[in-house]
Design a protein around this motif. Structure first.
Motif, short mmCIF file in Angstrom:
data_model
loop_
_atom_site.label_atom_id
_atom_site.label_comp_id
_atom_site.label_asym_id
_atom_site.label_seq_id
_atom_site.Cartn_x
_atom_site.Cartn_y
_atom_site.Cartn_z
N GLN A 210 0.83 -1.22 0.00
CA GLN A 210 0.00 0.00 0.00
C GLN A 210 0.86 1.26 0.00
O GLN A 210 0.55 2.26 0.65
CB GLN A 210 -0.96 -0.01 1.20
CG GLN A 210 -1.97 -1.16 1.13
CD GLN A 210 -3.06 -1.05 2.16
OE1 GLN A 210 -2.80 -1.09 3.37
NE2 GLN A 210 -4.30 -0.92 1.69
N ASP A 211 1.93 1.19 -0.78
CA ASP A 211 2.85 2.32 -0.95
C ASP A 211 2.43 3.09 -2.20
O ASP A 211 2.83 2.76 -3.33
CB ASP A 211 4.28 1.81 -1.09
CG ASP A 211 5.32 2.92 -1.07
OD1 ASP A 211 4.98 4.05 -1.47
OD2 ASP A 211 6.47 2.65 -0.67
N ILE A 212 1.63 4.12 -2.02
CA ILE A 212 1.05 4.85 -3.14
C ILE A 212 2.11 5.53 -4.00
O ILE A 212 2.04 5.50 -5.24
CB ILE A 212 0.02 5.88 -2.64
CG1 ILE A 212 -1.19 5.14 -2.04
CG2 ILE A 212 -0.42 6.81 -3.75
CD1 ILE A 212 -2.22 6.06 -1.41
N GLU A 213 3.11 6.13 -3.38
CA GLU A 213 4.14 6.83 -4.14
C GLU A 213 4.93 5.88 -5.04
O GLU A 213 5.24 6.20 -6.18
CB GLU A 213 5.08 7.58 -3.19
CG GLU A 213 4.44 8.77 -2.49
CD GLU A 213 3.82 9.76 -3.48
OE1 GLU A 213 4.49 10.09 -4.48
OE2 GLU A 213 2.67 10.18 -3.25
N LYS A 214 5.27 4.71 -4.50
CA LYS A 214 6.01 3.73 -5.29
C LYS A 214 5.11 3.16 -6.40
O LYS A 214 5.58 2.90 -7.51
CB LYS A 214 6.52 2.59 -4.40
CG LYS A 214 7.68 2.98 -3.51
CD LYS A 214 8.92 3.31 -4.34
CE LYS A 214 10.12 3.61 -3.47
NZ LYS A 214 11.32 3.98 -4.28
#
Length: 226
Positions: A210-214
């Motif tokens: 849930q790493d939006i930036e990645k």
């Protein structure tokens, strides 16, 4: 009414085969001679009359199926499903759109579904993604390009599905024919085709964590490498 006995199709030259087959099929279907429910000639007959191979014919028929004009039923052939058709439908326009415009639209779409998927994905979504990702890698290693392309598209569709936005999912599904065509052309034109599996794996991991930036980063990188 059956169109087997209607006027034969003319031979299609090799140049722009799918487009020309599609044009001839549309001309016949919308000529006013036929009704909903009419059966098309058999595939071998169409191949002979048009002078094209099975894959070319099926690609043209597939576009008309996606436009809800034709319906294909196993063992029963292909029939006319609807005569309500506009030449400027979204699916048809995509087939003739500028490739740069398609990439711009895909970048926006891929970016948004990746962001939403990273935020909203479920365990079931993750299992689907991983399954398609594993199959994608396996089929590429075997040299099964058609299956590889199919798994690649299903992987990206599973991300769109994980976004939980059905409008975005429908939009992504409308891109499937042009995505399949683009990937096929890329493989055919590249002497030593190199896959970007690492980026796909990183995109999956970002959604998993849930790493939006990645997820945004790798969604964009994936398009840049195509």
């Amino acid at each position: 009414m059956n169109i087997n006995n209607k006027q034969s199709f003319s031979k299609v030259p090799r140049r722009k085969l799918v487009d020309e087959v599609l044009e001839q099929l549309q001309h016949k279907i919308f000529s006013g001679q036929y009704q909903v429910g009419d059966q098309l000639p058999t595939e071998p007959q169409l191949m002979d009359e048009l002078g094209v191979g099975r894959s070319t014919l099926r690609e043209a028929v597939k576009i008309l199926v996606h436009a809800n004009i034709l319906e294909v039923k196993q063992g029963k052939g292909t029939r006319i499903k609807s005569l309500n058709f506009t030449q400027d439908s979204f699916e048809v326009r995509l087939q003739h759109a500028d490739m740069d415009h398609i990439y711009e639209a895909r970048e926006m779409l891929d970016l948004q579904v990746a962001i939403l998927a990273a935020n909203r994905r479920t365990q079931e979504d993750l299992l689907k993604m991983k399954g398609h990702l594993d199959k994608r890698k396996k089929e590429l290693e075997k040299g099964n390009y058609a299956e590889y392309i199919d798994a690649d598209i299903k992987f990206h569709l599973s991300i769109a599905e994980a976004s939980k936005n059905m409008v975005l999912l429908d939009l992504y599904q409308s891109f499937v024919p042009i995505l399949r065509h683009t990937l096929s052309q890329l493989i055919l034109k590249t002497v030593d085709y190199k896959d970007n599996s690492i980026i796909h794996e990183k995109l999956f991991t970002a959604i998993l964590n849930q790493d939006i930036e990645k997820a945004k980063e790798y969604a964009i990188q994936n398009l840049e490498l195509k």
